[in-house]
Design a protein around this motif. Structure first.
Motif, PDB file in Angstrom:
ATOM      1  N   THR A 330      71.529 124.353  64.950  1.00  0.00           N
ATOM      2  CA  THR A 330      71.953 125.017  63.717  1.00  0.00           C
ATOM      3  C   THR A 330      72.601 124.020  62.770  1.00  0.00           C
ATOM      4  O   THR A 330      72.299 123.988  61.569  1.00  0.00           O
ATOM      5  CB  THR A 330      72.942 126.151  64.037  1.00  0.00           C
ATOM      6  N   LEU A 331      73.506 123.196  63.306  1.00  0.00           N
ATOM      7  CA  LEU A 331      74.157 122.188  62.476  1.00  0.00           C
ATOM      8  C   LEU A 331      73.142 121.161  61.963  1.00  0.00           C
ATOM      9  O   LEU A 331      73.227 120.723  60.807  1.00  0.00           O
ATOM     10  CB  LEU A 331      75.256 121.488  63.263  1.00  0.00           C
ATOM     11  N   GLY A 332      72.185 120.794  62.809  1.00  0.00           N
ATOM     12  CA  GLY A 332      71.172 119.834  62.393  1.00  0.00           C
ATOM     13  C   GLY A 332      70.307 120.368  61.264  1.00  0.00           C
ATOM     14  O   GLY A 332      70.062 119.673  60.267  1.00  0.00           O
ATOM     15  N   TYR A 333      69.829 121.609  61.406  1.00  0.00           N
ATOM     16  CA  TYR A 333      69.040 122.216  60.334  1.00  0.00           C
ATOM     17  C   TYR A 333      69.876 122.374  59.069  1.00  0.00           C
ATOM     18  O   TYR A 333      69.386 122.171  57.953  1.00  0.00           O
ATOM     19  CB  TYR A 333      68.511 123.584  60.767  1.00  0.00           C
ATOM     20  N   GLY A 334      71.138 122.757  59.238  1.00  0.00           N
ATOM     21  CA  GLY A 334      71.989 122.925  58.070  1.00  0.00           C
ATOM     22  C   GLY A 334      72.203 121.631  57.315  1.00  0.00           C
ATOM     23  O   GLY A 334      72.097 121.586  56.082  1.00  0.00           O
ATOM     24  N   LEU A 335      72.480 120.547  58.052  1.00  0.00           N
ATOM     25  CA  LEU A 335      72.701 119.258  57.407  1.00  0.00           C
ATOM     26  C   LEU A 335      71.425 118.723  56.770  1.00  0.00           C
ATOM     27  O   LEU A 335      71.436 118.249  55.623  1.00  0.00           O
ATOM     28  CB  LEU A 335      73.249 118.249  58.422  1.00  0.00           C
ATOM     29  N   ALA A 336      70.304 118.794  57.510  1.00  0.00           N
ATOM     30  CA  ALA A 336      69.038 118.308  56.965  1.00  0.00           C
ATOM     31  C   ALA A 336      68.610 119.131  55.749  1.00  0.00           C
ATOM     32  O   ALA A 336      68.185 118.590  54.725  1.00  0.00           O
ATOM     33  CB  ALA A 336      67.953 118.338  58.041  1.00  0.00           C
ATOM     34  N   LEU A 400      59.955 123.993  58.139  1.00  0.00           N
ATOM     35  CA  LEU A 400      61.129 124.863  58.122  1.00  0.00           C
ATOM     36  C   LEU A 400      62.180 124.364  57.126  1.00  0.00           C
ATOM     37  O   LEU A 400      62.760 125.153  56.366  1.00  0.00           O
ATOM     38  CB  LEU A 400      61.729 124.943  59.526  1.00  0.00           C
ATOM     39  N   VAL A 401      62.414 123.063  57.085  1.00  0.00           N
ATOM     40  CA  VAL A 401      63.405 122.506  56.161  1.00  0.00           C
ATOM     41  C   VAL A 401      62.948 122.690  54.709  1.00  0.00           C
ATOM     42  O   VAL A 401      63.765 123.003  53.826  1.00  0.00           O
ATOM     43  CB  VAL A 401      63.660 121.022  56.485  1.00  0.00           C
ATOM     44  N   ILE A 402      61.647 122.519  54.440  1.00  0.00           N
ATOM     45  CA  ILE A 402      61.146 122.737  53.076  1.00  0.00           C
ATOM     46  C   ILE A 402      61.322 124.197  52.671  1.00  0.00           C
ATOM     47  O   ILE A 402      61.694 124.498  51.527  1.00  0.00           O
ATOM     48  CB  ILE A 402      59.667 122.317  52.973  1.00  0.00           C
ATOM     49  N   ALA A 403      61.068 125.111  53.596  1.00  0.00           N
ATOM     50  CA  ALA A 403      61.267 126.531  53.302  1.00  0.00           C
ATOM     51  C   ALA A 403      62.729 126.819  52.985  1.00  0.00           C
ATOM     52  O   ALA A 403      63.044 127.569  52.050  1.00  0.00           O
ATOM     53  CB  ALA A 403      60.796 127.381  54.483  1.00  0.00           C
ATOM     54  N   TYR A 404      63.634 126.239  53.755  1.00  0.00           N
ATOM     55  CA  TYR A 404      65.064 126.388  53.455  1.00  0.00           C
ATOM     56  C   TYR A 404      65.375 125.890  52.044  1.00  0.00           C
ATOM     57  O   TYR A 404      66.143 126.515  51.302  1.00  0.00           O
ATOM     58  CB  TYR A 404      65.900 125.594  54.460  1.00  0.00           C
ATOM     59  N   ALA A 405      64.792 124.756  51.686  1.00  0.00           N
ATOM     60  CA  ALA A 405      65.070 124.177  50.369  1.00  0.00           C
ATOM     61  C   ALA A 405      64.631 125.120  49.248  1.00  0.00           C
ATOM     62  O   ALA A 405      65.351 125.303  48.256  1.00  0.00           O
ATOM     63  CB  ALA A 405      64.375 122.824  50.235  1.00  0.00           C
ATOM     64  N   LEU A 406      63.463 125.721  49.391  1.00  0.00           N
ATOM     65  CA  LEU A 406      62.980 126.633  48.351  1.00  0.00           C
ATOM     66  C   LEU A 406      63.832 127.891  48.281  1.00  0.00           C
ATOM     67  O   LEU A 406      64.068 128.431  47.194  1.00  0.00           O
ATOM     68  CB  LEU A 406      61.518 127.004  48.620  1.00  0.00           C
ATOM     69  N   LEU A 407      64.283 128.374  49.413  1.00  0.00           N
ATOM     70  CA  LEU A 407      65.069 129.603  49.430  1.00  0.00           C
ATOM     71  C   LEU A 407      66.454 129.425  48.815  1.00  0.00           C
ATOM     72  O   LEU A 407      66.952 130.317  48.125  1.00  0.00           O
ATOM     73  CB  LEU A 407      65.216 130.102  50.875  1.00  0.00           C
ATOM     74  N   PHE A 408      67.066 128.270  49.032  1.00  0.00           N
ATOM     75  CA  PHE A 408      68.476 128.115  48.690  1.00  0.00           C
ATOM     76  C   PHE A 408      68.747 127.048  47.636  1.00  0.00           C
ATOM     77  O   PHE A 408      69.905 126.690  47.411  1.00  0.00           O
ATOM     78  CB  PHE A 408      69.279 127.801  49.957  1.00  0.00           C
ATOM     79  N   MET A 409      67.721 126.560  46.963  1.00  0.00           N
ATOM     80  CA  MET A 409      67.939 125.518  45.967  1.00  0.00           C
ATOM     81  C   MET A 409      68.857 125.946  44.815  1.00  0.00           C
ATOM     82  O   MET A 409      69.657 125.129  44.329  1.00  0.00           O
ATOM     83  CB  MET A 409      66.611 125.009  45.407  1.00  0.00           C
ATOM     84  N   GLY A 457      77.758 122.141  46.300  1.00  0.00           N
ATOM     85  CA  GLY A 457      76.426 122.729  46.396  1.00  0.00           C
ATOM     86  C   GLY A 457      75.804 122.523  47.763  1.00  0.00           C
ATOM     87  O   GLY A 457      75.191 123.436  48.323  1.00  0.00           O
ATOM     88  N   ALA A 458      75.950 121.321  48.323  1.00  0.00           N
ATOM     89  CA  ALA A 458      75.396 121.049  49.648  1.00  0.00           C
ATOM     90  C   ALA A 458      76.063 121.917  50.703  1.00  0.00           C
ATOM     91  O   ALA A 458      75.400 122.400  51.635  1.00  0.00           O
ATOM     92  CB  ALA A 458      75.571 119.567  49.990  1.00  0.00           C
ATOM     93  N   ALA A 464      74.382 128.754  54.018  1.00  0.00           N
ATOM     94  CA  ALA A 464      73.314 129.742  53.877  1.00  0.00           C
ATOM     95  C   ALA A 464      72.249 129.542  54.957  1.00  0.00           C
ATOM     96  O   ALA A 464      71.715 130.514  55.517  1.00  0.00           O
ATOM     97  CB  ALA A 464      72.689 129.645  52.492  1.00  0.00           C
ATOM     98  N   ILE A 465      71.950 128.305  55.261  1.00  0.00           N
ATOM     99  CA  ILE A 465      70.934 128.008  56.276  1.00  0.00           C
ATOM    100  C   ILE A 465      71.397 128.467  57.656  1.00  0.00           C
ATOM    101  O   ILE A 465      70.600 128.984  58.451  1.00  0.00           O
ATOM    102  CB  ILE A 465      70.610 126.503  56.277  1.00  0.00           C
ATOM    103  N   THR A 466      72.674 128.311  57.958  1.00  0.00           N
ATOM    104  CA  THR A 466      73.156 128.705  59.282  1.00  0.00           C
ATOM    105  C   THR A 466      72.996 130.204  59.526  1.00  0.00           C
ATOM    106  O   THR A 466      72.861 130.627  60.670  1.00  0.00           O
ATOM    107  CB  THR A 466      74.643 128.326  59.446  1.00  0.00           C
ATOM    108  N   ASN A 467      73.001 131.018  58.446  1.00  0.00           N
ATOM    109  CA  ASN A 467      72.880 132.471  58.605  1.00  0.00           C
ATOM    110  C   ASN A 467      71.468 132.986  58.389  1.00  0.00           C
ATOM    111  O   ASN A 467      71.237 134.193  58.507  1.00  0.00           O
ATOM    112  CB  ASN A 467      73.816 133.180  57.614  1.00  0.00           C
TER     113      ASN A 467
END
Length: 527
Positions: A330-336, A400-409, A457-458, A464-467
């Motif tokens: 979770t922390l890794g995905y959140g940071l990346a 997955l990381v690209i999807a996170y970026a689009l969702l929460f940019m 912002g980061a 947001a990614i963690t949830n």
């Protein structure tokens, strides 16, 4: 010497180009920003393509069927009941905290924003633990209202704190009572805060999966997930996604139109006076009880049940062989995700602030449209595109990381814009006039000044990614489990005790987001 500097500055400014409609001078950033915008439009393109590929006759048959009408009815009544409830609770709480002699105003201000630290699916988990029979529309409205009313409270409180009280004082001098002043003067000035908060609540309602699936209340998001699991990439699920995206776009258009063209800012000489504080007198106790009941139901109730299940489960529920890898991932995905999202948002923010034009606004709008889509639609788009065009990337961390970026940019974009706006470009130009290259001037001048906004912002993207749940369930690689997915796995298996550690950790990780939002609202009003 000053003449030389003036000539150098003029040469720097001359590089801006002679076409006001097109950004120039930063072609590299323009290209990157354009690529980011095009990638962000991929989910919308996916929905449009799948709708056309389905065929008109089939699409009509799949859309205009009883099941879709049932989902439309559920979603309509959910929005119609929840949004007004959030508006009433949010405005009432904000008015008590900012405009009355409420005792403990600072404490109440923090407590009323704190429910945002409890994910909606954790809130639902707590209520189902207390009342296993909870189901249907009324339960969905209750849980959603308690989860999302802070989205109205925070902007309403910030707006009330910075409103110029001169208009209210003028209305009162004309004989209007406190209630008349509130409804005829104050409330109209909250239009932007209320429409923005109402839009956020509505989009959360359309996107939420876990909270409504747990109480067996069918919405488009829960139906799409069920359809995806039963028939992968089926036409019925794609048509449900089309209707859901159309609903999101209609909400965006409605919010833009509802803002109106009225001016709410104070322009003129003089210093703004402090707002009048209304004494509560006999209403002090009822006001305290109202806020106590609201925070008890929205914050302390879910916390109590999460802690209660941890006590019931005892040390055995802390399966460190599962918990520690889930926390690490979770922390890794959140940071990346935070790093990628912030980096991708920077060119868009830079063009919007330093090179404003119709082109930069269009690039920015493209991302806002995509981010308004539910995570399940973005996830389905990436699943389909990855399988058909880049099968090697299917179920990889990259997708997955690209999807996170689009969702929460937008969470990063809004903060970056504010930070860049506070870093005067004249300092950058002065550094370049002294012979420093544009890139070095950016690193030595602009970046340090905007660093707090970048970090803020980061941090919001990270939390947001963690949830995030739905996109993670669809796109995460095999064998990958985050805190949210482990919580979901145990809670749907009715193993509430084993789910409790993951819920508790999610709340702990989400708490800083509430603090950041409060700090940002205070900065906005100069407190």
């Amino acid at each position: 010497m000053s003449t030389t500097l003036d000539r150098d500055a003029q040469r720097v400014r001359a590089g801006r180009g002679s076409h006001p409609g097109r950004p120039s001078g930063v072609p590299g950033l323009t290209i990157i920003a354009t690529l980011v915008a095009l990638i962000s439009l991929m989910p919308l393109g996916y929905v449009a393509y799948m709708t056309v590929a389905t065929g008109w006759d089939t699409a009509v048959a799949l859309i205009f069927r009883p099941r879709v009408m049932e989902l439309l009815s559920n979603t309509f009544w959910l929005v119609v009941c929840t949004v007004p409830a959030c508006l009433v609770l949010g405005v009432a709480a904000a008015w008590l905290v900012e405009r009355t002699g409420l005792r403990g105003r600072r404490l109440w201000g923090a407590l009323l924003a704190a429910p945002l630290a409890v994910p909606a699916f954790v809130n639902s988990y707590a209520w189902v633990s207390a009342i296993p029979s909870m189901a249907g529309l009324s339960s969905g409205v209750l849980i959603a209202t308690l989860s999302y009313f802070p989205l109205v409270y925070i902007p309403a409180a910030a707006t009330l704190a910075r409103l110029d009280p001169a208009i209210e004082q003028s209305a009162a001098s004309l004989g209007l009572g406190p209630w008349a002043v509130f409804f005829r003067v104050v409330l109209p000035q909250l239009r932007i805060a209320l429409t923005g908060g109402g839009l956020l609540v509505s989009l959360h309602l359309l996107a939420e999966y876990g909270a409504f699936a747990m109480i067996r209340f069918d919405t488009f998001t829960t139906a799409i997930m069920e359809q995806f699991r039963s028939t992968f990439n089926g036409q019925a699920g794609n048509m449900l996604a089309s209707v859901l995206v159309l609903g999101c776009l209609l909400l965006l258009l409605a919010e833009v139109r509802s803002r109106g063209n009225a001016r709410y800012a104070r322009i003129g000489s003089g210093v703004q006076s402090s707002p009048s504080i209304l004494p509560l007198r006999w209403y002090q106790l009822p006001s305290q009880l109202f806020l106590l009941a609201l925070t008890a139901l929205a914050l302390f109730f879910p916390l109590w049940f999460v802690i209660r299940w941890m006590v019931v489960g005892g040390p055995a529920i802390w399966n460190l062989s599962e918990y520690l890898p889930a926390l690490t991932q979770t922390l890794g995905y959140g940071l990346a995700g935070a790093a990628v999202t912030t980096a991708a948002a920077f060119p868009l923010a830079f063009l919007a602030v330093r090179k404003p034009s119709w082109f930069s606004k269009t690039l920015e709008l493209a991302n806002y449209v995509t981010s308004s889509m539910p995570g399940i639609v973005v996830g389905l788009a990436f699943v389909t595109v990855a399988i058909r065009l880049t099968p090697a990337l299917y179920q990889t961390n990259t997708v997955l990381v690209i999807a996170y970026a689009l969702l929460f940019m937008p969470r990063a974009l809004v903060n970056l814009r504010a930070g860049l706006a506070q870093a005067p470009k004249q300092l950058d130009e002065a550094a370049q006039a002294l012979g420093v290259s544009p890139f070095r001037a950016f690193l030595r001048v602009t970046l340090p000044l905007s660093a707090p906004a970048v970090a803020s912002g980061a941090a919001l993207v990270f939390l947001a990614i963690t949830n995030e749940l739905t996109a993670t369930l669809l796109l995460s690689p095999n064998g990958t489990n985050t805190l949210a997915t482990y919580f979901w796995s145990y809670s749907t298996s009715i193993d509430y005790a084993s789910a409790a550690p993951y819920a508790f950790t999610l709340i702990l990780l989400s708490a800083p987001m509430t603090y950041l939002l409060l700090q940002q609202s205070k900065k906005a009003v100069g407190q």
